[in-house]
Design a protein around this motif. Sequence first.
Motif, PDB file in Angstrom:
ATOM      1  N   ASN A 275       1.171  -1.108   0.054  1.00  0.00           N
ATOM      2  CA  ASN A 275       0.403  -0.012   0.111  1.00  0.00           C
ATOM      3  C   ASN A 275       0.868   1.045  -0.442  1.00  0.00           C
ATOM      4  N   ARG A 276       1.249   1.755  -1.012  1.00  0.00           N
ATOM      5  CA  ARG A 276       1.584   2.847  -1.352  1.00  0.00           C
ATOM      6  C   ARG A 276       1.368   4.411  -1.186  1.00  0.00           C
ATOM      7  N   TYR A 277       0.022   4.594  -0.347  1.00  0.00           N
ATOM      8  CA  TYR A 277      -0.583   5.808  -0.338  1.00  0.00           C
ATOM      9  C   TYR A 277      -0.876   5.551   0.958  1.00  0.00           C
TER      10      TYR A 277
ATOM     11  N   SER B  66      -7.571   9.350  -1.913  1.00  0.00           N
ATOM     12  CA  SER B  66      -7.420  10.051  -1.445  1.00  0.00           C
ATOM     13  C   SER B  66      -7.047  10.208   0.217  1.00  0.00           C
ATOM     14  N   GLY B  67      -7.147   8.853   0.414  1.00  0.00           N
ATOM     15  CA  GLY B  67      -6.335   9.400   1.983  1.00  0.00           C
ATOM     16  C   GLY B  67      -7.085   8.637   2.526  1.00  0.00           C
ATOM     17  N   ALA B  68      -8.520   8.284   2.753  1.00  0.00           N
ATOM     18  CA  ALA B  68      -9.296   7.277   3.622  1.00  0.00           C
ATOM     19  C   ALA B  68      -8.723   6.600   4.265  1.00  0.00           C
ATOM     20  N   ILE B  69      -9.606   5.791   5.087  1.00  0.00           N
ATOM     21  CA  ILE B  69      -9.835   4.514   5.744  1.00  0.00           C
ATOM     22  C   ILE B  69     -10.800   3.333   5.267  1.00  0.00           C
ATOM     23  N   VAL B  70     -10.189   2.446   4.623  1.00  0.00           N
ATOM     24  CA  VAL B  70     -11.171   1.647   3.773  1.00  0.00           C
ATOM     25  C   VAL B  70     -11.828   0.376   5.043  1.00  0.00           C
TER      26      VAL B  70
ATOM     27  N   MET C 167      -5.619   2.403  17.719  1.00  0.00           N
ATOM     28  CA  MET C 167      -4.454   3.814  18.111  1.00  0.00           C
ATOM     29  C   MET C 167      -3.069   3.092  18.336  1.00  0.00           C
ATOM     30  N   GLN C 168      -3.160   1.973  18.491  1.00  0.00           N
ATOM     31  CA  GLN C 168      -1.054   1.665  18.659  1.00  0.00           C
ATOM     32  C   GLN C 168      -0.686   1.760  17.560  1.00  0.00           C
ATOM     33  N   GLU C 169      -1.078   0.256  16.401  1.00  0.00           N
ATOM     34  CA  GLU C 169      -0.444   0.477  15.566  1.00  0.00           C
ATOM     35  C   GLU C 169      -0.745   2.212  13.972  1.00  0.00           C
ATOM     36  N   LEU C 170      -1.870   2.785  14.903  1.00  0.00           N
ATOM     37  CA  LEU C 170      -2.568   3.346  13.039  1.00  0.00           C
ATOM     38  C   LEU C 170      -2.256   5.209  13.937  1.00  0.00           C
ATOM     39  N   GLY C 171      -2.518   4.847  15.138  1.00  0.00           N
ATOM     40  CA  GLY C 171      -2.841   6.572  16.079  1.00  0.00           C
ATOM     41  C   GLY C 171      -2.156   7.011  15.277  1.00  0.00           C
ATOM     42  N   GLU C 172      -0.158   7.480  14.770  1.00  0.00           N
ATOM     43  CA  GLU C 172       0.075   8.637  13.682  1.00  0.00           C
ATOM     44  C   GLU C 172      -0.796   8.920  12.707  1.00  0.00           C
ATOM     45  N   SER C 173      -1.125   7.968  12.311  1.00  0.00           N
ATOM     46  CA  SER C 173      -1.234   8.608  11.066  1.00  0.00           C
ATOM     47  C   SER C 173      -3.207   9.158  11.101  1.00  0.00           C
TER      48      SER C 173
ATOM     49  N   LEU D  38      -6.914  11.055   5.580  1.00  0.00           N
ATOM     50  CA  LEU D  38      -8.118  12.128   5.111  1.00  0.00           C
ATOM     51  C   LEU D  38      -8.946  12.632   6.088  1.00  0.00           C
ATOM     52  N   ARG D  39      -8.853  13.644   6.782  1.00  0.00           N
ATOM     53  CA  ARG D  39     -10.007  13.842   8.035  1.00  0.00           C
ATOM     54  C   ARG D  39     -11.890  14.345   7.594  1.00  0.00           C
ATOM     55  N   SER D  40     -11.929  14.237   7.966  1.00  0.00           N
ATOM     56  CA  SER D  40     -13.432  13.906   7.645  1.00  0.00           C
ATOM     57  C   SER D  40     -14.070  15.749   6.816  1.00  0.00           C
ATOM     58  N   GLN D  41     -13.659  17.041   7.701  1.00  0.00           N
ATOM     59  CA  GLN D  41     -14.100  18.706   7.478  1.00  0.00           C
ATOM     60  C   GLN D  41     -14.023  18.508   6.320  1.00  0.00           C
ATOM     61  N   GLY D  42     -15.466  18.343   5.744  1.00  0.00           N
ATOM     62  CA  GLY D  42     -15.068  18.943   3.778  1.00  0.00           C
ATOM     63  C   GLY D  42     -14.726  18.352   3.479  1.00  0.00           C
ATOM     64  N   GLU D  43     -13.594  17.237   3.633  1.00  0.00           N
ATOM     65  CA  GLU D  43     -13.296  16.549   2.458  1.00  0.00           C
ATOM     66  C   GLU D  43     -13.532  14.981   2.651  1.00  0.00           C
ATOM     67  N   THR D  44     -14.200  14.387   3.661  1.00  0.00           N
ATOM     68  CA  THR D  44     -15.445  13.452   3.969  1.00  0.00           C
ATOM     69  C   THR D  44     -16.471  13.991   2.572  1.00  0.00           C
ATOM     70  N   HIS D  45     -16.766  14.900   2.458  1.00  0.00           N
ATOM     71  CA  HIS D  45     -18.037  15.013   1.758  1.00  0.00           C
ATOM     72  C   HIS D  45     -17.266  15.253   0.307  1.00  0.00           C
ATOM     73  N   ALA D  46     -16.303  15.510  -0.054  1.00  0.00           N
ATOM     74  CA  ALA D  46     -15.205  15.184  -1.609  1.00  0.00           C
ATOM     75  C   ALA D  46     -15.175  13.639  -1.513  1.00  0.00           C
ATOM     76  N   ALA D  47     -14.931  13.097  -0.339  1.00  0.00           N
ATOM     77  CA  ALA D  47     -14.655  11.958  -0.524  1.00  0.00           C
ATOM     78  C   ALA D  47     -15.854  10.859  -0.868  1.00  0.00           C
ATOM     79  N   ALA D  48     -16.803  10.858   0.073  1.00  0.00           N
ATOM     80  CA  ALA D  48     -18.185  10.444  -0.691  1.00  0.00           C
ATOM     81  C   ALA D  48     -18.192  10.903  -1.694  1.00  0.00           C
ATOM     82  N   THR D  49     -18.618  11.639  -2.508  1.00  0.00           N
ATOM     83  CA  THR D  49     -18.807  11.939  -3.399  1.00  0.00           C
ATOM     84  C   THR D  49     -18.287  10.965  -4.558  1.00  0.00           C
ATOM     85  N   ALA D  50     -17.111  10.977  -3.807  1.00  0.00           N
ATOM     86  CA  ALA D  50     -15.854  10.092  -4.930  1.00  0.00           C
ATOM     87  C   ALA D  50     -17.072   8.630  -5.334  1.00  0.00           C
ATOM     88  N   VAL D  51     -16.661   8.018  -4.187  1.00  0.00           N
ATOM     89  CA  VAL D  51     -16.814   6.857  -3.804  1.00  0.00           C
ATOM     90  C   VAL D  51     -18.301   6.968  -4.359  1.00  0.00           C
TER      91      VAL D  51
END
Length: 243
Positions: free
Chosen positions: A7-9, A93-97, A214-220, A226-239
């Motif tokens: 996963n290079r993203y 896009s940086g989302a958590i799948v 939290m242990q494994e992905l906490g920093e990310s 991708l944070r959800s403010q505003g951008e989630t909308h873009a991700a959701a639209t893309a989806v």
Amino acid sequence: MPLFAPNRYKGKLIVVEGIDGSGKSTQISLLSQWLRSQGVAVAFSEWNSSPLVRETTRRGKKKEMFTPTTFSLIHATDFADRTERYILPLLKSGAIVCADRYAYTAFARDVARGVGRRWVRNLYSFAIRPSLCFYFRVSLDVAIGRILGGRNAIKYYEAGMDLKLSRDVQESFRIFQGRILDEYDAMAEEMGFHVIDATQSIEAQQQMMREIVMQELGESLKSGVLRSQGETHAAATAVTVLR
Ligand SMILES: Nc1ncnc2c1ncn2[C@@H]1O[C@H](COP(=O)(O)OP(=O)(O)O)[C@@H](O)[C@H]1O
Ligand SMILES: [Mg+2]
């Protein structure tokens, strides 16, 4: 041949695995709600959900036309379609799948149906390596009890009836799911599953999952994804468009 593609993203892929009735859907749904509440953009992908193969699967199942190999190829086609159209763009896009079942389901189930281990692993070598995989370990009896508690009919392929293990549906289901369970257990260490004792309460399991995330992905989670403010909308639209 490497097992998966790296996963290079920026996005992360969280996967749940286990036999039917182990509580996967319950837990991944709670986890994704929690991640959303943390302000992270989250998307969901379910096994065998691609529109591309839906009709073929339905018709083939109805007429009981599938051999173990064709069944395996159909699932891999579904998986390839979802990977390219849905999972990859979301990871970019940086989302958590969050995936409810992943390639490991094919590794366990197709092998239980008599397909070669190496062959099926090779078939999925294009799949993106998950960031985290949770395996919900539960005994056959507990799983069957939960499934039969919710409904009374077990489906033909779910019970592995095509394998002619037994004429009795429940008996066939037990033998088939038992084989799948053995495959999962054998893979757990090799694949680096986070094994969850799925006989625990829903809350206790969820707590453990959150701690591991939290242990494994906490920093990310703080800044890498991708944070959800505003951008989630873009991700959701893309989806929506990609679906
Ligand atoms: N920890 C648990 N204890 C008791 N019942 C559970 C638990 N987790 C899930 N269940 C119930 O078991 C059934 C199967 O759960 P589900 O999440 O759909 O499993 P899966 O997706 O692995 O097939 C559901 O009715 C669910 O409410
Ligand atoms: Mg489920």
